[in-house]
Design an enzyme around this catalytic site. Structure first.
Site, mmCIF file in Angstrom:
data_model
loop_
_atom_site.group_PDB
_atom_site.id
_atom_site.type_symbol
_atom_site.label_atom_id
_atom_site.label_comp_id
_atom_site.label_asym_id
_atom_site.label_seq_id
_atom_site.Cartn_x
_atom_site.Cartn_y
_atom_site.Cartn_z
ATOM 1 N N CYS A 42 -42.567 -0.433 38.325
ATOM 2 C CA CYS A 42 -42.645 0.242 36.782
ATOM 3 C C CYS A 42 -43.683 1.478 37.047
ATOM 4 O O CYS A 42 -43.195 2.498 36.293
ATOM 5 C CB CYS A 42 -43.346 -1.061 35.959
ATOM 6 N N CYS A 47 -40.367 2.599 35.165
ATOM 7 C CA CYS A 47 -40.746 2.739 33.650
ATOM 8 C C CYS A 47 -41.097 4.018 33.389
ATOM 9 O O CYS A 47 -40.928 4.735 32.535
ATOM 10 C CB CYS A 47 -41.226 1.538 33.067
ATOM 11 N N LYS A 50 -39.777 7.275 34.624
ATOM 12 C CA LYS A 50 -38.582 7.269 33.904
ATOM 13 C C LYS A 50 -38.695 8.180 32.767
ATOM 14 O O LYS A 50 -38.346 8.883 32.016
ATOM 15 C CB LYS A 50 -37.740 6.289 33.861
ATOM 16 N N TYR A 176 -28.565 0.118 32.714
ATOM 17 C CA TYR A 176 -29.877 0.714 32.386
ATOM 18 C C TYR A 176 -30.122 1.947 33.190
ATOM 19 O O TYR A 176 -30.066 3.055 32.872
ATOM 20 C CB TYR A 176 -31.010 -0.082 32.595
ATOM 21 N N GLU A 180 -29.601 5.713 31.988
ATOM 22 C CA GLU A 180 -30.785 6.521 31.574
ATOM 23 C C GLU A 180 -30.880 8.027 32.220
ATOM 24 O O GLU A 180 -31.155 8.950 31.857
ATOM 25 C CB GLU A 180 -32.005 5.643 31.768
ATOM 26 N N HIS A 435 -39.967 5.463 2.851
ATOM 27 C CA HIS A 435 -39.106 6.514 2.673
ATOM 28 C C HIS A 435 -39.666 7.837 2.772
ATOM 29 O O HIS A 435 -40.940 8.160 2.241
ATOM 30 C CB HIS A 435 -38.424 6.355 1.379
ATOM 31 N N GLU A 440 -36.225 2.330 7.330
ATOM 32 C CA GLU A 440 -36.057 1.605 5.990
ATOM 33 C C GLU A 440 -34.576 1.168 5.745
ATOM 34 O O GLU A 440 -34.387 0.499 4.889
ATOM 35 C CB GLU A 440 -36.414 2.820 5.060
HETATM 36 P P1 NDP Z 1 -27.771 -3.304 35.838
HETATM 37 O O1 NDP Z 1 -27.416 -4.715 36.199
HETATM 38 O O2 NDP Z 1 -28.267 -3.021 34.467
HETATM 39 O O3 NDP Z 1 -26.732 -2.444 36.123
HETATM 40 C C1 NDP Z 1 -25.976 -2.431 37.220
HETATM 41 C C2 NDP Z 1 -24.535 -1.563 36.943
HETATM 42 O O4 NDP Z 1 -23.700 -1.493 38.549
HETATM 43 C C3 NDP Z 1 -23.586 -2.455 36.287
HETATM 44 O O5 NDP Z 1 -22.753 -1.515 35.304
HETATM 45 C C4 NDP Z 1 -22.559 -3.136 37.003
HETATM 46 O O6 NDP Z 1 -21.299 -3.270 36.947
HETATM 47 C C5 NDP Z 1 -22.520 -1.831 38.249
HETATM 48 N N1 NDP Z 1 -22.402 -2.564 39.799
HETATM 49 C C6 NDP Z 1 -22.734 -3.300 40.450
HETATM 50 N N2 NDP Z 1 -22.386 -3.573 41.649
HETATM 51 C C7 NDP Z 1 -21.501 -2.656 41.704
HETATM 52 C C8 NDP Z 1 -20.471 -2.020 42.705
HETATM 53 N N3 NDP Z 1 -20.332 -2.647 43.806
HETATM 54 N N4 NDP Z 1 -19.637 -1.028 42.425
HETATM 55 C C9 NDP Z 1 -19.641 -0.476 41.501
HETATM 56 N N5 NDP Z 1 -20.716 -0.874 40.351
HETATM 57 C C10 NDP Z 1 -21.545 -1.880 40.476
HETATM 58 O O7 NDP Z 1 -28.714 -2.633 36.913
HETATM 59 P P2 NDP Z 1 -29.535 -1.397 36.876
HETATM 60 O O8 NDP Z 1 -29.774 -1.047 38.326
HETATM 61 O O9 NDP Z 1 -29.156 -0.332 35.985
HETATM 62 O O10 NDP Z 1 -31.063 -1.958 36.540
HETATM 63 C C11 NDP Z 1 -31.549 -3.045 37.223
HETATM 64 C C12 NDP Z 1 -32.484 -3.694 36.162
HETATM 65 O O11 NDP Z 1 -33.630 -3.006 36.097
HETATM 66 C C13 NDP Z 1 -32.081 -4.077 34.884
HETATM 67 O O12 NDP Z 1 -30.988 -5.056 34.640
HETATM 68 C C14 NDP Z 1 -33.155 -4.196 34.123
HETATM 69 O O13 NDP Z 1 -33.688 -5.459 33.950
HETATM 70 C C15 NDP Z 1 -34.165 -3.092 34.785
HETATM 71 N N6 NDP Z 1 -34.238 -1.915 34.007
HETATM 72 C C16 NDP Z 1 -34.834 -1.880 32.962
HETATM 73 C C17 NDP Z 1 -35.048 -0.636 32.142
HETATM 74 C C18 NDP Z 1 -35.349 -0.656 30.560
HETATM 75 O O14 NDP Z 1 -35.918 -1.599 30.222
HETATM 76 N N7 NDP Z 1 -35.046 0.362 29.957
HETATM 77 C C19 NDP Z 1 -34.786 0.676 32.887
HETATM 78 C C20 NDP Z 1 -33.946 0.250 34.018
HETATM 79 C C21 NDP Z 1 -33.979 -0.639 34.740
HETATM 80 P P3 NDP Z 1 -21.003 -4.685 35.968
HETATM 81 O O15 NDP Z 1 -21.423 -4.615 34.465
HETATM 82 O O16 NDP Z 1 -19.589 -4.623 36.179
HETATM 83 O O17 NDP Z 1 -21.615 -5.810 36.776
#
Ligand code: NDP
Length: 445
Positions: A42, A47, A50, A176, A180, A435, A440
């Site tokens: 984080c 976080c 970022k 995510y 982002e 407002h 709101e």
């Molecule tokens: P996510 O699980 O959110 O997203 C992973 C993405 O990668 C999905 O779109 C998934 O597709 C895709 N994917 C997985 N494997 C493959 C592959 N082999 N080939 C192509 N695409 C693939 O993970 P992130 O890495 O973005 O983030 C990890 C975690 O970190 C989040 O789940 C969250 O808990 C935390 N996080 C939170 C944030 C916040 O609160 N703002 C910011 C950043 C991270 P599919 O959907 O098809 O599985």
């Protein structure tokens, strides 16, 4: 042999810091082990940096809209190098602040990776620590897809170390991190292509909100390649070439793999302690206890809800339970979350799709408002806001509260209190509007 510590914590990220400081506050002797920088994902590579980059990137829209508000700025220069440097400096400050807080709390920081030798002994460099109890809090790390050339790509950790924003990037993933960073870099003038294996981004979020975010991202110039799978990455003169499963190529200065994360278990030698991690994560009960009664796990190593505030709460509840005779458990339901895209998305409770699946389409009612906020009225440009309530008809209870638009995370944070208390749509309606504001709309829907 040295006295055993009451608690040895492996990992000084959000969860580990929280449990160790709370435990010494209750009189426990605590050592915390960290082989990397104190602060964890984080603070060091997640976080915090970022969000600082999001603020930097968001100036683009402010500057674009400035003339409509009477400001002629002349030629505007962006130094993404200065932004990245300043972000790193702030991370350094927070890193040393966390070290100071540990020291002043009385937690012993040992700058080593921890490794179990037996259920009560943890090796830390050339020391062997004895522990009455152990908390595993060593977080997660990025997944790398099994494709040729994966090692040529960046993961999110690497982006924070770049000297400046790249001119162009291919981002793989629709979650995510992918979304982002796509927005951050697009705002900093980078040409972004996002490769998503499904037909839309942000699986699991309310579909109407996702569509709004996607429209905003497209308006920023982000190019999507949906239903596309990565076949491989090669080095080319201009940077990297990715090949997709339909045989097409995309070239860019770099590639970001944002394809999920997994628990960071490898260095722990969990078998020596008998801790179950067969599923690639550490299963725990509601008290964070593993299958070994004196060994606990919190945060991303448990791979449940991988969010900083959840890890912190799990750590504090555990310390109160173990050392203050005040049993507490983290409530994992109704956890609000936000995606810091541009526009921002924030949500608490059930999406329309999840509520319909759980209660039946006939049992729910949807209230929504879509509008261009006053902040964008003069410019007549910029993303739309979408606010949405999912209500259970029979009880009038608000099951989900969702928003895309400016300050969505700040607004949903407060709405989460009401939703967590079981507020009804009538409770929302009874609340006088403030407002003019965006929020709101939630009480006038
Ligand atoms: P996510 O699980 O959110 O997203 C992973 C993405 O990668 C999905 O779109 C998934 O597709 C895709 N994917 C997985 N494997 C493959 C592959 N082999 N080939 C192509 N695409 C693939 O993970 P992130 O890495 O973005 O983030 C990890 C975690 O970190 C989040 O789940 C969250 O808990 C935390 N996080 C939170 C944030 C916040 O609160 N703002 C910011 C950043 C991270 P599919 O959907 O098809 O599985």
């Amino acid at each position: 042999m040295a006295q055993p510590y009451d608690l040895v914590v492996i990992g000084a990220g959000s969860g580990g810091l929280a449990v160790s400081k709370r435990a010494v506050g209750h009189g426990a002797t605590v050592a915390i082990l960290e082989g990397d920088r104190v602060g964890g994902t984080c603070v060091i590579r997640g976080c915090v940096p970022k969000k600082l980059l999001v603020y930097g990137s968001a100036y683009r829209q402010i500057l674009d809209h400035a003339p409509s508000h009477g400001w002629d700025l002349g030629a505007v220069q962006l130094s993404s190098a200065r932004l990245f440097d300043n972000v790193r400096r702030e991370v350094d400050r927070l890193n040393s602040r966390h070290e100071d807080l540990l020291a002043s709390a009385g937690v012993e920081l040992i700058r080593e990776w921890g490794r179990f030798v037996d259920p009560h002994s943890v090796a830390a460099g050339d020391r062997l620590l004895q522990a009455e109890r152990v908390v595993i809090a060593c977080g997660g790390r990025p997944n790398l897809p099994d494709i040729p050339g994966a090692e040529l790509a960046w993961v999110s950790d690497d982006l924070f170390e770049l000297p400046q924003a790249p001119d162009s990037i291919v981002i793989v993933g629709g979650g995510y991190i992918a979304c982002e960073f796509a927005c951050i870099l697009a705002g900093l003038g980078c040409s972004v292509t996002q490769v998503v294996r499904r037909d839309s981004i942000l699986r699991g979020f309310d579909r109407a909100l996702v569509a709004e975010v996607q429209a905003g991202m497209e308006a920023m110039g982000i190019g999507f390649r949906f239903r596309a799978q990565l076949r491989g990455i090669t080095a080319v003169a201009a940077g990297r070439r990715i090949t997709l499963d339909d045989g097409s190529h995309v070239d860019a200065e770099g590639v970001l793999l944002a394809t999920g994360r997994h628990p960071n278990l490898e260095p722990l030698d969990l078998a020596r302690a008998g801790v179950d991690s067969r599923a690639g994560r550490i299963p725990v009960d509601a008290n964070q206890t593993t299958n070994i009664p004196h060994i606990f796990a919190i945060g991303d190593v448990t791979d449940r809800i991988n969010l900083t505030p959840v890890a912190i709460d799990e750590g504090r509840c555990l310390a109160d339970t173990l050392f203050a005779n005040r049993p507490r458990r983290t409530n994992h339901s109704l956890v609000a979350s936000a995606v810091f895209t541009q526009p921002e998305l924030a949500t608490v409770g059930l999406s329309e799709e999840a509520a319909a699946a759980l209660h039946g389409r006939e049992a729910i009612r949807i209230h929504r408002a879509r509008f261009r906020s006053m902040a964008n009225a003069l410019a007549k440009a910029g993303p739309f806001c979408l606010l949405k309530l999912v209500v259970e008809k029979a009880s009038d209870r608000v099951l989900g509260c969702h928003m895309v638009g400016e300050h969505a995370a700040e607004i949903i944070q407060m709405a989460a209190i009401a939703v967590g208390m079981g507020a009804t749509k009538a409770d929302f309606d009874r609340t006088m509007a403030l407002h003019p504001s965006v929020a709101e709309e939630f009480v006038t829907l």
